[in-house]
Design an enzyme around this catalytic site. Sequence first.
Site, PDB file in Angstrom:
ATOM      1  N   GLU A  13      89.465  12.179  65.453  1.00 42.40           N
ATOM      2  CA  GLU A  13      90.890  12.451  65.204  1.00 42.40           C
ATOM      3  C   GLU A  13      91.602  11.103  65.061  1.00 42.40           C
ATOM      4  O   GLU A  13      91.276  10.151  65.758  1.00 42.40           O
ATOM      5  CB  GLU A  13      91.429  13.256  66.396  1.00 42.40           C
ATOM      6  CG  GLU A  13      92.916  13.261  66.604  1.00 42.40           C
ATOM      7  CD  GLU A  13      93.719  13.901  65.474  1.00 42.40           C
ATOM      8  OE1 GLU A  13      93.354  14.990  64.994  1.00 42.40           O
ATOM      9  OE2 GLU A  13      94.724  13.279  65.068  1.00 42.40           O
TER      10      GLU A  13
ATOM     11  N   CYS B 201      94.258  24.777  55.685  1.00 43.92           N
ATOM     12  CA  CYS B 201      95.578  25.414  55.627  1.00 43.92           C
ATOM     13  C   CYS B 201      96.154  25.343  54.222  1.00 43.92           C
ATOM     14  O   CYS B 201      97.314  25.686  54.017  1.00 43.92           O
ATOM     15  CB  CYS B 201      96.521  24.756  56.632  1.00 43.92           C
ATOM     16  SG  CYS B 201      96.657  22.989  56.373  1.00 43.92           S
TER      17      CYS B 201
END
Length: 451
Positions: free
Chosen positions: A333, A407
């Site tokens: 991340e 998404c």
Amino acid sequence: MLKENDIIITEGVDYTSEGIGLAKHDGQVIFVNNLIIGEEAEIKITKVKRSFSLGKIIRFTKVSPHRITPLIAESIHLGGCQFSQLEYKEEVSYKLSKVNRALRVIGGLDYEVRTIHAAKSDSFYRNKSVLPLKKLNHYTLISGMYRYNSHDIVNMEKTHLDDERVAVVMKAIKKLLLKYKYTIYNEKTHVGDVRKVMVRVSQSYDEIMVVLITKNVTLADFNRFINELIVLVPTVTTVIQNINDDVTNVNLGEKEVVHYGSGFIKDRLLGLEFNISSKSFFQVNSAQTEVLYTRALALAQLTKEDVLLDAYSGIGTIALAASKEVSRVIGVEIVKEAVLDANENAKRNNITNATFVRGDSGHYISENIQKENITAVIVDPPRKGLSEQFIDVILKQKIKKFIYVSCDPATLARDLAKLTTIYNIAAFECVDMFPRTSHVENIVLLSLKTT
Ligand code: SAH
């Protein structure tokens, strides 16, 4: 050619990726907010651009049988507002068709998605909101969402998307901002102190995080302000000041001061507990996130032999949910605070086979895929999709178990066009994480082609 001020009758045929109604006239594309597919309206052309025009509805000549009264009346002024006035089942089937079209048109893929997990609750689902403010006079301060195609604020005491506790917090904050005479930031002049308010609520606990985003460092009497706030709303458990002095649309600045509480809120997903700091990404719709993760892990069929890479791992939610099924899991991340949250979350849940590293996912996978013996990969990138470097590594290493959570159907389709040179789409499911908007989440299971 259309000209400004032309008045025409036109029909809604589609929506843009941001959910604005789309009509066509002599082959020209017109964006018409609030026009539902199948509706017909008299519109006035307000702007003509090279590849599209903007039109405004004067009156409807045919209204969709699927049009409903919006839950919150003010939502009709927002961009994509027809989604707050469309029967939810129509929204869901539109989303499925949008994904299928992206696969066909952008990805050039011959695959039909049939499954979409609709949300149980189509309103008040957001656990995080960032609301702009505007002072109208000494006694009136408004907050809400931006009017379609502008930065004017539509005054909304309660929005149709945000958890209802947000309205309670905002009411108290607005009262105190007036009482303490804090100035409100003006985007045009870059003058004023308080830019926006971010509120994060926990679905599982009585905890609320308030982040006051300010231009300057000092706020007179801020401790008294906070003391009053927690009397008015005792479930506010932490108050943070985020300082953002840049001329920018980005909400949060680098610098933060925790003035009250721990600087985190806790929430639960799939039986695990998570600590979330203000800058970390946390899926906004908790109920549907559980559906998303459950389906992604069910499709992945992980085993105790697997070493899983959770790329774009946020605060470690997918990695930690998967940890008991695999031998080891590594999360990568880019946001420092999210990595700290993720490591803390592993400890908090007594998970010892998960590690989280800070870095760019593409860079990390290219350096470590062999070193770490990674056998399975789950990616959940932001809307821009996977980097070329990431895809190149995947294509070269031919990872057997690969799940792509996305998404954005458009960038997903773009990436799948490349990935399907070595993979088949073995399963594809959509999850409606964002009711009343045009957005939709997707899970794809890829399996290596045998020939
Ligand atoms: N899987 C997580 C987070 C998904 S959101 C969840 O479900 O909650 C995407 C995450 O990717 C964000 O946390 C963002 O900070 C991170 N990110 C963005 N660009 C990145 C990059 N180049 N490398 C690694 N992480 C990145």
